[in-house]
Write a protein that holds these residues in place. Structure first.
Motif, PDB file in Angstrom:
ATOM      1  N   ILE A 123      16.315 -36.649   5.502  1.00 23.65           N
ATOM      2  CA  ILE A 123      16.448 -35.241   6.203  1.00 23.65           C
ATOM      3  C   ILE A 123      15.278 -34.473   5.158  1.00 23.65           C
ATOM      4  O   ILE A 123      15.641 -33.038   6.019  1.00 23.65           O
ATOM      5  CB  ILE A 123      17.642 -35.128   7.099  1.00 23.65           C
TER       6      ILE A 123
ATOM      7  N   LEU B 188      17.240 -33.246   3.045  1.00 21.76           N
ATOM      8  CA  LEU B 188      18.582 -32.604   2.131  1.00 21.76           C
ATOM      9  C   LEU B 188      19.100 -33.008   1.053  1.00 21.76           C
ATOM     10  O   LEU B 188      20.842 -32.791   1.232  1.00 21.76           O
ATOM     11  CB  LEU B 188      19.875 -32.667   3.365  1.00 21.76           C
TER      12      LEU B 188
ATOM     13  N   ARG C 162      12.125 -26.994   7.732  1.00 25.85           N
ATOM     14  CA  ARG C 162      13.577 -27.021   8.881  1.00 25.85           C
ATOM     15  C   ARG C 162      13.157 -27.025   9.631  1.00 25.85           C
ATOM     16  O   ARG C 162      14.357 -27.623  10.738  1.00 25.85           O
ATOM     17  CB  ARG C 162      13.680 -25.605   8.495  1.00 25.85           C
TER      18      ARG C 162
ATOM     19  N   ARG D 288      14.314 -30.652  10.801  1.00 25.80           N
ATOM     20  CA  ARG D 288      15.388 -30.785  11.359  1.00 25.80           C
ATOM     21  C   ARG D 288      15.953 -30.494  12.318  1.00 25.80           C
ATOM     22  O   ARG D 288      15.774 -29.914  12.293  1.00 25.80           O
ATOM     23  CB  ARG D 288      16.630 -30.449   9.854  1.00 25.80           C
ATOM     24  N   GLY D 289      17.144 -31.446  13.003  1.00 23.76           N
ATOM     25  CA  GLY D 289      17.970 -30.745  14.576  1.00 23.76           C
ATOM     26  C   GLY D 289      16.673 -31.517  15.385  1.00 23.76           C
ATOM     27  O   GLY D 289      16.864 -32.050  16.549  1.00 23.76           O
TER      28      GLY D 289
ATOM     29  N   MET E 232      21.377 -35.455  12.733  1.00 22.58           N
ATOM     30  CA  MET E 232      21.856 -36.248  11.421  1.00 22.58           C
ATOM     31  C   MET E 232      23.690 -35.868  11.899  1.00 22.58           C
ATOM     32  O   MET E 232      24.236 -34.890  11.591  1.00 22.58           O
ATOM     33  CB  MET E 232      22.060 -35.359   9.808  1.00 22.58           C
TER      34      MET E 232
ATOM     35  N   GLU F  92      29.412 -21.747  20.939  1.00 20.63           N
ATOM     36  CA  GLU F  92      27.799 -21.532  19.876  1.00 20.63           C
ATOM     37  C   GLU F  92      27.344 -22.086  19.319  1.00 20.63           C
ATOM     38  O   GLU F  92      25.699 -21.962  19.028  1.00 20.63           O
ATOM     39  CB  GLU F  92      29.322 -20.230  19.347  1.00 20.63           C
ATOM     40  N   GLN F  93      28.016 -22.581  18.538  1.00 16.67           N
ATOM     41  CA  GLN F  93      26.894 -23.837  17.501  1.00 16.67           C
ATOM     42  C   GLN F  93      26.334 -24.753  18.291  1.00 16.67           C
ATOM     43  O   GLN F  93      25.003 -24.839  18.048  1.00 16.67           O
ATOM     44  CB  GLN F  93      27.612 -24.715  17.114  1.00 16.67           C
TER      45      GLN F  93
ATOM     46  N   GLU G  49      22.972 -22.199  19.523  1.00 13.82           N
ATOM     47  CA  GLU G  49      22.077 -21.503  18.264  1.00 13.82           C
ATOM     48  C   GLU G  49      21.184 -22.735  18.299  1.00 13.82           C
ATOM     49  O   GLU G  49      20.619 -22.787  17.929  1.00 13.82           O
ATOM     50  CB  GLU G  49      23.214 -21.661  17.124  1.00 13.82           C
ATOM     51  N   THR G  50      21.801 -23.855  17.989  1.00 16.58           N
ATOM     52  CA  THR G  50      21.060 -25.125  17.263  1.00 16.58           C
ATOM     53  C   THR G  50      19.904 -25.692  18.735  1.00 16.58           C
ATOM     54  O   THR G  50      18.841 -25.427  18.377  1.00 16.58           O
ATOM     55  CB  THR G  50      21.398 -26.308  17.500  1.00 16.58           C
TER      56      THR G  50
ATOM     57  N   GLU H  94      17.660 -22.592  18.561  1.00 16.53           N
ATOM     58  CA  GLU H  94      16.426 -22.738  16.974  1.00 16.53           C
ATOM     59  C   GLU H  94      15.024 -23.039  17.598  1.00 16.53           C
ATOM     60  O   GLU H  94      14.066 -22.959  16.688  1.00 16.53           O
ATOM     61  CB  GLU H  94      17.337 -23.241  16.287  1.00 16.53           C
ATOM     62  N   HIS H  95      15.355 -25.140  17.976  1.00 17.03           N
ATOM     63  CA  HIS H  95      14.133 -25.679  18.545  1.00 17.03           C
ATOM     64  C   HIS H  95      13.634 -25.607  19.854  1.00 17.03           C
ATOM     65  O   HIS H  95      12.748 -26.071  19.680  1.00 17.03           O
ATOM     66  CB  HIS H  95      14.851 -26.866  18.436  1.00 17.03           C
TER      67      HIS H  95
ATOM     68  N   VAL I  24      30.231 -33.575  17.519  1.00 15.04           N
ATOM     69  CA  VAL I  24      28.985 -33.295  16.410  1.00 15.04           C
ATOM     70  C   VAL I  24      27.857 -34.194  16.489  1.00 15.04           C
ATOM     71  O   VAL I  24      26.968 -33.707  16.620  1.00 15.04           O
ATOM     72  CB  VAL I  24      29.309 -34.306  15.221  1.00 15.04           C
TER      73      VAL I  24
ATOM     74  N   LEU J 273      26.075 -31.911  18.982  1.00 14.04           N
ATOM     75  CA  LEU J 273      24.873 -31.398  18.107  1.00 14.04           C
ATOM     76  C   LEU J 273      23.761 -31.339  17.727  1.00 14.04           C
ATOM     77  O   LEU J 273      22.643 -31.383  17.436  1.00 14.04           O
ATOM     78  CB  LEU J 273      26.175 -30.160  16.533  1.00 14.04           C
ATOM     79  N   ALA J 274      24.203 -33.167  16.676  1.00 16.74           N
ATOM     80  CA  ALA J 274      22.873 -33.838  16.408  1.00 16.74           C
ATOM     81  C   ALA J 274      21.538 -34.326  17.511  1.00 16.74           C
ATOM     82  O   ALA J 274      20.555 -34.480  16.881  1.00 16.74           O
ATOM     83  CB  ALA J 274      23.719 -35.125  15.818  1.00 16.74           C
TER      84      ALA J 274
END
Ligand code: ADP
Ligand code: MG
Lengths: 328, 329
Positions: free
Chosen positions: B56, B58, B86, B89-90, B95, B112-113, B116-117, B120-121, B165, B168-169
């Motif tokens: 990934i 990182l 970057r 990723r996501g 991950m 919010e989390q 934002e993800t 972003e994508h 989580v 989110l992934a």
């Protein structure tokens, strides 16, 4: 949360009562004000009359009670030296100190947080290392020395900035401000740097340490693993978590700026309450000293209280733990 | 050849130190097909996390990839510039970390989390992102997702947080998910649920999964194939059933014998004698030889060659034949 605030306010009041007792005790145990106020040619009658006038003939608890009652109303009695109400004198002097403290505080906060974040994000970079090394100088040089060095370079050698006083001030109602004239602004520069530099380095080093710690956390790693931009990772995710501990210390630092102003005001002959206090000590002007002490402690206590409330604003865990269920 | 979502070829990760260069990952190769779950097992320090982090992009400096190639859906990614990596990723690679308690930002709501993800994508509006966030929470089994979207991580239990989580992934619809010990930090009672959830979501969407764990129970339950790592190298890789019942590498055999797995019918656990060598003191040849009952001079001189096993590969000079099983380790 309400119970918590009430408890904190009660603590604050207790602190102020103790400070009040200390301030008041000065009247009883430091020097004899009557001696200081009356000149050489005094009669016993003069002395007695003044003692009664100042309330010095009454028993200790009564005097303390009266003192507190008066103090709460902003009445600290007459200055032994000037014979005028202390409150008036303080009010006259306060704008100078508050403007100086505000400018240095703002500088310390913005500069401290900015440089702290910078040195944390670029911790291996040349710039960050230069900043960190010079910050050691900032922490280790005593305030008065920094002031004198600045005066030497910018006033004596370069002759760019004034070395003492407030410059021209403009009167706005009961307030006098140096923000509106060129000479007033110029006069602020050196004293603000002198006063704010130490706090700025402290805040910077704290922000850096906290930020480095936060950047090691799993949620930062996870934010990166989700492909968020560095800017968002650094400022949205990391900085916000850095702020919780930073706010406490920053708040206390801002409080101490006003207390530290004594030295800076002396070096630059800045006509604020700090200089007033120094002069009051020389003349054993107890009412002025007591009032100053009370004022500073009120300020500290208030700042502490605000800092505590800011916690609630920043950290949802505190907000919700108290069971108010404010947020869905 | 390339239907694989993830294809790792001869991957080498090195860490330069004052006393020489360490190799936490050495010549590792494997593929993961769409919808397939590859379990990765091995003792702590074997290089499992390093491998996942390398994929990934990182790795914590000074660790870095110094050899081999990584392809995701046919695109080579190990040599991409930072910014391009970057964006992957996501989006292409999700991950999941070990500890759900520390993986979520405590000061931001789960909504919010998530948004934002997503934003972003994916090119979606704020309200569309919010809808997707709710759907993502719903999918991972958070009850009343729309009401919980404004909740902070601390308002969820450990198991629920790991669900967040996972949401989110997966929220930007990656093709590959790397789950690094996703259940290790959880209560035993919720571990199975989380594994089942991960398995179901990835099967449904055809997501390839690299599932790092040292719980053989999790492997048996969820994985299609399993890779066994030892001291930075791949000791053996193959279908779970074959590797479990007919291990080829003596280390795999030892690992299975020391694992309490009811389905194996072992009634006695056996420890492998000794401990895995530290990276600073790797022996020459096969890193396992000091602990191996079958080691000979060849093993001390050269690392084991890659050999075909039934359905997989192993790196060993003297692979176990199946009737030797009973006496192994
Ligand atoms: N910065 C570092 N310096 C030296 N060795 C490291 C460093 N980071 C990790 N290692 C080593 O790399 C090896 C692989 O670690 P890791 O991938 O985390 O193992 P695990 O299989 O338990 O996930 C370990 O032996 C560890 O000690
Ligand atoms: Mg690990």
């Amino acid at each position: 949360m309400l119970a918590y605030i009430i408890r904190r306010v009660a603590q604050s009041v207790l602190v102020l009562l103790v400070v009040g007792l200390v301030a008041f005790s000065m009247f009883r145990f430091v020097g004899d004000p009557v001696d200081n106020m009356l000149g050489q040619e005094r009669t016993q009658a003069d002395i007695e009359r003044l003692r009664v006038e100042l309330g010095l003939d009454q028993p200790f608890p009564v005097q303390y009670g009266k003192f507190l009652g008066q103090a709460v109303q902003g009445n600290f009695g007459l200055s032994y030296r000037q014979g005028r109400p202390v409150a008036d004198i303080l009010l006259e002097r306060a704008p100078a100190t508050l403007e100086l403290a505000a400018v240095s505080g703002l500088m310390a906060m913005i500069g401290g947080i900015g440089l702290g974040v910078f040195t944390a994000i670029r911790r291996r970079g040349l710039g960050a290392n230069i900043v960190m090394t010079s910050s050691l100088v900032g922490v280790s040089l005593p305030t008065f020395l920094i002031g004198i060095l600045l005066i030497y370079v910018f006033s004596v050698e370069l002759n760019w900035l004034p070395s003492f006083g407030r410059g021209e001030v403009v009167r706005l109602g009961g307030w006098t401000t140096g923000f509106l004239t060129e000479s007033g602004l110029k006069a602020l520069i050196l004293p603000s740097i002198t006063l704010g530099l130490y706090q700025m380095t402290l805040i910077m080093r704290l922000v850096r340490t906290e930020m480095l710690e936060v950047l090691r956390q799993d949620y930062i790693r996870f934010a990166r693993a989700r492909g968020l931009r560095e800017r968002s990772v650094n400022f949205r995710h990391a900085l916000k978590n850095t702020m919780v501990p930073v706010i406490t210390v920053t708040g206390l630092q801002l409080g101490s700026i006003i207390a530290f102003a004594i030295i800076t005001e002396t070096v630059f002959q800045w006509p604020g309450v700090g200089l007033l206090f120094i002069n009051a000590i020389q003349f054993v002007d107890i009412p002025v000293m007591a009032a100053y002490l009370m004022l500073i402690s009120v300020m500290f206590v208030a700042i502490n209280l605000i800092v505590d409330l800011l916690y609630f604003a920043i950290d949802p865990r505190l907000r919700l733990d108290r069971g108010t269920g404010a947020k869905a | 050849m390339n239907t694989a979502v993830l294809s790792v070829r001869d991957l080498v990760v090195e860490i330069p130190t004052r006393n020489g260069v360490l190799r936490p990952v050495d010549q590792v190769s494997y593929d993961i097909a769409p919808g397939e779950i590859l379990g990765v097992v091995g003792e702590s320090g074997a290089g499992k996390s390093m491998t996942g982090n390398a994929v990934i992009g990182l790795l914590d400096p000074p660790a870095r990839i110094t050899g081999g190639e990584i392809h995701v859906s046919g695109q080579r990614i190990d040599n991409l510039p930072r910014e391009a990596l970057r964006r992957l990723r996501g989006r292409k690679i999700g991950m999941i970390f070990q500890d759900p308690l520390t993986s979520l930002n405590p000061l931001l709501t789960v909504g919010e989390q998530l948004t934002e993800t997503i934003r972003e994508h994916l090119d979606v509006s704020e309200s569309e992102a919010l809808n997707r966030a709710v759907a993502a929470l719903d999918e991972v089994g958070i009850p009343a997702a729309r009401q919980r979207i404004g909740s902070y991580p601390f308002e969820f239990s450990g198991g629920m947080r790991q669900r967040v989580v996972i949401a989110l992934a997966l929220c930007a619809e990656p093709e590959l998910v790397i789950a690094d010990e996703p259940t290790t930090a959880l209560d035993v009672s919720v571990q199975a649920q989380i594994v089942a959830l991960l398995k179901r979501l990835c099967r449904d969407r055809g997501v390839a999964v690299m599932l790092v764990t040292h719980d053989m129970g999790v492997i048996a339950e969820a994985a299609d194939r399993v890779a066994v790592m030892y001291a930075g190298r791949l000791a053996e890789i193959g279908p779970v059933r074959d590797v479990v019942s007919h291990p080829t590498h003596p280390y795999t055999a030892g690992l299975m014998a020391s694992t309490p797995l009811a389905s194996l019918g072992h009634n006695r656990l056996r420890q492998i004698p000794g401990a895995m060598p530290r990276l600073e003191a790797l022996p020459d040849g096969c890193a396992f030889h000091p602990r191996c009952a079958y080691a000979e001079d060849t093993c001390r001189a050269e690392p084991g060659p890659s050999i075909e096993t039934c359905g997989g590969r192993a790196a060993c000079w003297f692979p176990l034949s199946h009737d030797e099983q009973e006496g192994a380790a």
